[in-house]
Scaffold this motif. Sequence first.
Motif, PDB file in Angstrom:
ATOM      1  N   VAL A   1       0.689  -1.113   0.131  1.00 65.51           N
ATOM      2  CA  VAL A   1       0.035   0.052  -0.073  1.00 65.51           C
ATOM      3  C   VAL A   1       0.999   0.977   0.107  1.00 65.51           C
ATOM      4  O   VAL A   1       0.527   2.163  -0.908  1.00 65.51           O
ATOM      5  N   LYS A   2       1.889   1.297   0.850  1.00 62.20           N
ATOM      6  CA  LYS A   2       2.810   2.350   1.022  1.00 62.20           C
ATOM      7  C   LYS A   2       3.449   2.700  -0.272  1.00 62.20           C
ATOM      8  O   LYS A   2       3.652   3.920  -0.529  1.00 62.20           O
ATOM      9  N   GLU A   3       3.636   1.686  -1.012  1.00 62.21           N
ATOM     10  CA  GLU A   3       4.487   1.590  -2.319  1.00 62.21           C
ATOM     11  C   GLU A   3       3.766   2.352  -3.283  1.00 62.21           C
ATOM     12  O   GLU A   3       4.245   3.259  -3.957  1.00 62.21           O
ATOM     13  N   LEU A   4       2.350   2.026  -3.276  1.00 56.42           N
ATOM     14  CA  LEU A   4       1.549   2.331  -4.287  1.00 56.42           C
ATOM     15  C   LEU A   4       1.138   3.907  -3.953  1.00 56.42           C
ATOM     16  O   LEU A   4       1.025   4.788  -4.954  1.00 56.42           O
ATOM     17  N   ILE A   5       1.113   4.253  -2.570  1.00 53.14           N
ATOM     18  CA  ILE A   5       0.434   5.653  -2.575  1.00 53.14           C
ATOM     19  C   ILE A   5       1.752   6.818  -2.001  1.00 53.14           C
ATOM     20  O   ILE A   5       1.384   7.607  -1.395  1.00 53.14           O
ATOM     21  N   ARG A   6       2.930   6.278  -2.470  1.00 53.81           N
ATOM     22  CA  ARG A   6       4.015   7.068  -2.246  1.00 53.81           C
ATOM     23  C   ARG A   6       3.849   8.594  -2.809  1.00 53.81           C
ATOM     24  O   ARG A   6       3.496   8.593  -3.995  1.00 53.81           O
ATOM     25  N   ASP A   7       4.117   9.493  -2.214  1.00 54.11           N
ATOM     26  CA  ASP A   7       4.082  11.034  -2.448  1.00 54.11           C
ATOM     27  C   ASP A   7       2.770  11.360  -2.675  1.00 54.11           C
ATOM     28  O   ASP A   7       2.662  12.319  -3.328  1.00 54.11           O
ATOM     29  N   LEU A   8       1.730  10.710  -2.095  1.00 50.89           N
ATOM     30  CA  LEU A   8       0.621  11.215  -2.514  1.00 50.89           C
ATOM     31  C   LEU A   8      -0.066  12.366  -1.503  1.00 50.89           C
ATOM     32  O   LEU A   8      -1.300  13.130  -2.009  1.00 50.89           O
ATOM     33  N   GLY A   9       0.216  12.142  -0.253  1.00 50.62           N
ATOM     34  CA  GLY A   9      -0.171  13.111   0.624  1.00 50.62           C
ATOM     35  C   GLY A   9      -1.694  13.024   1.174  1.00 50.62           C
ATOM     36  O   GLY A   9      -2.417  12.292   0.351  1.00 50.62           O
ATOM     37  N   LYS A  10      -2.094  13.715   2.273  1.00 50.41           N
ATOM     38  CA  LYS A  10      -3.259  13.387   2.896  1.00 50.41           C
ATOM     39  C   LYS A  10      -4.458  13.718   2.252  1.00 50.41           C
ATOM     40  O   LYS A  10      -5.387  13.079   2.121  1.00 50.41           O
ATOM     41  N   LYS A  11      -4.252  14.819   1.340  1.00 51.99           N
ATOM     42  CA  LYS A  11      -5.801  15.304   0.636  1.00 51.99           C
ATOM     43  C   LYS A  11      -5.764  14.067  -0.469  1.00 51.99           C
ATOM     44  O   LYS A  11      -7.207  13.830  -0.764  1.00 51.99           O
ATOM     45  N   CYS A  12      -4.874  13.619  -0.768  1.00 53.62           N
ATOM     46  CA  CYS A  12      -5.315  12.408  -1.722  1.00 53.62           C
ATOM     47  C   CYS A  12      -5.769  11.101  -0.935  1.00 53.62           C
ATOM     48  O   CYS A  12      -6.738  10.614  -1.559  1.00 53.62           O
ATOM     49  N   HIS A  13      -5.294  10.835   0.009  1.00 54.42           N
ATOM     50  CA  HIS A  13      -5.811   9.759   0.710  1.00 54.42           C
ATOM     51  C   HIS A  13      -6.935   9.798   1.099  1.00 54.42           C
ATOM     52  O   HIS A  13      -8.038   8.927   0.847  1.00 54.42           O
ATOM     53  N   GLN A  14      -7.500  11.124   1.500  1.00 59.41           N
ATOM     54  CA  GLN A  14      -8.984  11.335   1.708  1.00 59.41           C
ATOM     55  C   GLN A  14      -9.705  11.223   0.711  1.00 59.41           C
ATOM     56  O   GLN A  14     -10.918  10.706   0.587  1.00 59.41           O
ATOM     57  N   ILE A  15      -9.548  11.854  -0.489  1.00 61.77           N
ATOM     58  CA  ILE A  15     -10.461  12.074  -1.510  1.00 61.77           C
ATOM     59  C   ILE A  15     -10.285  10.488  -2.332  1.00 61.77           C
ATOM     60  O   ILE A  15     -11.570  10.251  -2.808  1.00 61.77           O
TER      61      ILE A  15
END
Lengths: 176, 262
Positions: free
Chosen positions: A120-134
């Motif tokens: 999971v962490k690899e996939l969402i690397r550099d995405l930031g909280k706003k991306c996680h939320q949306i």
Amino acid sequence: MEQDPLIDRFKKGDAVAFEQLHTNYSTAICGVVHSILRNRERAEELTQDVFVKIWNYRDQYDAGKGRFFTWILNIARNAAIDELRSKSHKEQQLNLHSSFFVDMAEEAEAQDFGVDINRVKELIRDLGKKCHQIIDLLYFKGLTQKETSEFLDVPLGTVKTRNRNCISRLRKNLPN
Amino acid sequence: MDVQAYIDSGILELFVAGVLSEAESREVQRLAAKHPEIQAEIQAIENAYVALGESMAPKGSALAFGPVGKEIGVETPGVRTLQASRKPWITWAGWAAALLLGAGLIWMASERQRLREDVQVLQLDNQLLEEQVEAAREALAGTDSLMRELRARDISVVPLQGQQAAPEAYARVYWNRESGQLLIDALGLPEPPPGMVYQVWSLKLDPLTPTSLGLLEDFSAEENRIFALNNPNESEAFGITLEPAGGSESPTLEQLYTLGAV
């Protein structure tokens, strides 16, 4: 229009094609259901039920209305949310403020989430909280653009473009 | 259409995530069929979503097809499918039944339309009949009240005989001295020529003094030829003359049609 012969065969009742579709999508569907239910056994059972359901309702899939994946994604999300609201789990509601996905994305490896967290962490690397939320609201919870804009208190158009930026970054992190 | 701008808008990500309305999704699929760039972008977005979903699956989860296959009655996928086990005659019978049902439904729909039109025609007929009944009832009521007036006790009946101008003509006057009401039965008068009208006169004989009582207006429209006038005079005789439309100050004696003494 999607010209996937597998899906044509599935619609005609070809169980071999269906097994192939199960192989392609069942893990992803199970992941989405898992993110809603936070329970391994229930997620796996529900995924199985969802695939039985899509076989039984295969006539209703209309390629003009959307992707096959999107169709089963909606069925799975609805089934998972229904299960959350069912009698046996009355205390659990779809809580927009709490998110398995966001929690996991934000927290360190301190907790065991029952998933392959490195992946999971690899996939969402550099995405930031706003991306996680949306991504959580639109993809894992299936909120509409309007609902998402109200919940995040951002303009409608921002929802679309922000989500596009987030998914684009995620695509760069995909293993080839 | 600016395909790149469309792709950059972010609508395709919402489309794959399944959060667009049905109409919006149909529009995306329509455009994807026309523009391969859109189709390719959708596939790439789906791959990303699938990978993200997979990453959230329970660790080490192996989802076998077996239990699903068992549920749907496919023990060994591919060897025997539901399609293959279906007998052809069942399919044909099904189609035949569907066709019959369809034809039956169409027939019933047209029958229903026809009946509805019939009902409308009947309703119209009914309405016309009701109007006729109403008219007859009114006519009867008019005749009734006329009969009552003619049969009243204090009425004087004065027959008017045809005169030189019209020997065949006759008329009758019913006069109620108390109320002054005067009814003229003019059935025996010929239709007045165009532009002419009958005028009724009350006469005192000594000396001869005519007083106009009024005109028999709309002579031909009054079907039963009964005309109501008012006569407050101490009449000794009544006469009817033919006068130019609008009537005259004094009777034109050459056109005296009928005359009768009380």
